[in-house]
Write an enzyme that holds these catalytic residues in place. Structure first.
Site: not given
Length: 445
Positions: A181, A418
């Site tokens: 992102d 993550e």
């Protein structure tokens, strides 16, 4: 320093327990707090991790995702779980069911896509099914029969709707479509996005991850959401997006993944007697997009570049994207040797201060490197897994094994984070991340 953590057996049990805990019935949430819905490339990796536990459940995961496929062939990046809140932007902000003519009527989805890693999951499902009895093999083969046309349609959409100039590279209209992102890859392209009036919003991600240094800034979020408004203005129409969007880049990493996925799906199709025309088309796309990736590379170093369609400029960054050719192949022997040397050397996996010999998302020697911030420095286990898998496929067994060994050392803390701080190994982002557990299960399977 001695490693302290869970044994491989304990780690596998914890990973399996995590996936069961994140199971919403017919889909697995990407992470229970931060990402409580189904994400497209997460779902593919989750299916990879589910396959050694239950081929049947892995099939359900991909079935759920493909049931949300748009009529034009696009697989959306989010499939929203019914009755689950806690994520922004949610289905109301995307509003695809009322705006997009191709959106499914039965389920809420986002209006963008994500990297096409799904053929890898299909291959792993078929691989694991062969280790079981006739009934399990039949489940996997019936899935392939039932979903083959959908998978080819997905690849055809990428090869046509998103190859804007016909040069064998996938164009993206939002950084989220890359999966990376806020990577430095997109800094220039985002800087040229002039955000207009964005409807008010409240960021759910900062409720879960309170340390703002780990997440994109509010200014970045304004641009992310403005791009969403631009898409809504043209009702997510494929043709109009090509000219309407402020952000348009050719993503060399997604293009390499696509080439590799076409090759994998073509091989599956050949082995399982799928229509010869489909198989031939897939092989052609694999070659075209491999050539497209290689055309971006530096002749000497082999490093690949993205291309900003709006500014007409190449985007060369010291990020994982530069290693795209190592996934799909096609470089000259000397250039490939040099690129592998960079991957394994002090700019990436061989940096002397790294806790584990794994590829950071951005090189520690880059001026854009931030060790705690999302795709600007941390190590992502799922990327370590992807390169390990690709290296094994290319016959680089030792290189693949090193990434697997180091990846399991990193994951032995049992947090299934993550991403991880590259120097200290601190788990960052959301915990109980499904695709991290999935990577561990495949490595241990």
């Amino acid at each position: 320093m001695a490693e302290r953590g869970f044994t491989p057996t304990q780690l596998a049990a914890r990973a399996a327990y995590l996936l069961r805990g994140n199971d919403l019935g017919t889909m697995t949430s990407a992470a229970p707090k931060l990402y409580p819905h189904m994400w497209s490339w997460d779902a593919a990796f989750v299916a990879v991790g589910l396959a050694p536990l239950s081929v049947e459940r892995a099939v359900v995961e991909l079935d759920t995702l493909l049931s949300a496929q748009w009529k034009n062939g696009m697989i959306p990046h989010i499939v929203f779980a019914n009755g689950v809140d806690g994520y922004f932007p949610g289905p109301t902000r995307w509003d695809t069911r009322s705006l997009a003519v191709h959106a499914p009527a039965e389920v809420h989805t986002s209006g963008i896509t994500q990297p096409p890693v799904h053929a890898i999951a299909v291959q792993r499902i078929l691989d694991h099914s062969r280790r079981h009895g006739r009934t399990t093999r039949a489940v996997a083969e019936e899935f392939l029969n039932r979903r083959w046309a959908d998978l080819v349609r997905w690849h055809r959409w990428l090869a046509t709707a998103r190859d804007l100039d016909g040069n064998g590279r996938i164009a993206l209209f939002h950084g989220w479509e890359s999966g990376m992102d806020n990577s430095p890859r997109w800094d220039g392209a985002y800087a040229n996005v002039l955000a207009g009036a964005v409807p008010p919003y409240s960021r759910e991600d900062l409720v879960v991850v309170s340390d703002t240094s780990q997440r994109p800034t509010n200014g970045e979020y304004d641009r992310y959401l403005w791009l969403l408004e631009e898409m809504k203005q043209v009702r997510y129409d494929d043709t109009e997006l090509g000219t309407a969007m402020s952000f348009a880049v050719e993503d060399v990493f997604v293009s390499a993944v696509f080439s590799m996925a076409c090759q994998v799906l073509a091989e599956i199709g050949e082995e399982h007697s799928r229509p010869r025309s489909d198989v031939r088309e897939l092989y052609d796309w694999a070659q075209k997009f491999r050539d497209g990736v290689i055309s971006t590379t530096d002749e000497r170093t082999g490093a690949a570049k993205d291309f900003d369609l709006r500014s007409g400029r190449w985007i060369g960054t010291e990020t994982l994207a530069m290693f795209a050719p190592l996934l799909c192949g096609g470089l000259s022997r000397d250039a490939e040797r040099n690129l592998v040397r960079t991957f394994e050397g002090p700019k990436f996996c061989g940096h002397p201060d790294l806790r584990y010999a794994l590829p950071p998302s951005t090189s520690p020697i880059s001026r854009d490197f931030r060790p705690r911030e999302y795709w600007r420095g941390p190590v992502w286990p799922v990327m370590s897994w992807l390169f390990s898998w690709a290296f094994a496929r290319r016959g680089w067994a030792e290189r693949s094994h090193v990434l697997k060994t180091e990846g399991l050392r990193q994951a032995s803390d049992g947090s299934f984070a993550e991403y991880y701080e590259p120097f200290t190994g601190e788990p960052l982002g959301s915990m109980q991340q499904s695709w991290t557990a999935a990577a561990v299960l495949d490595w241990l399977g």
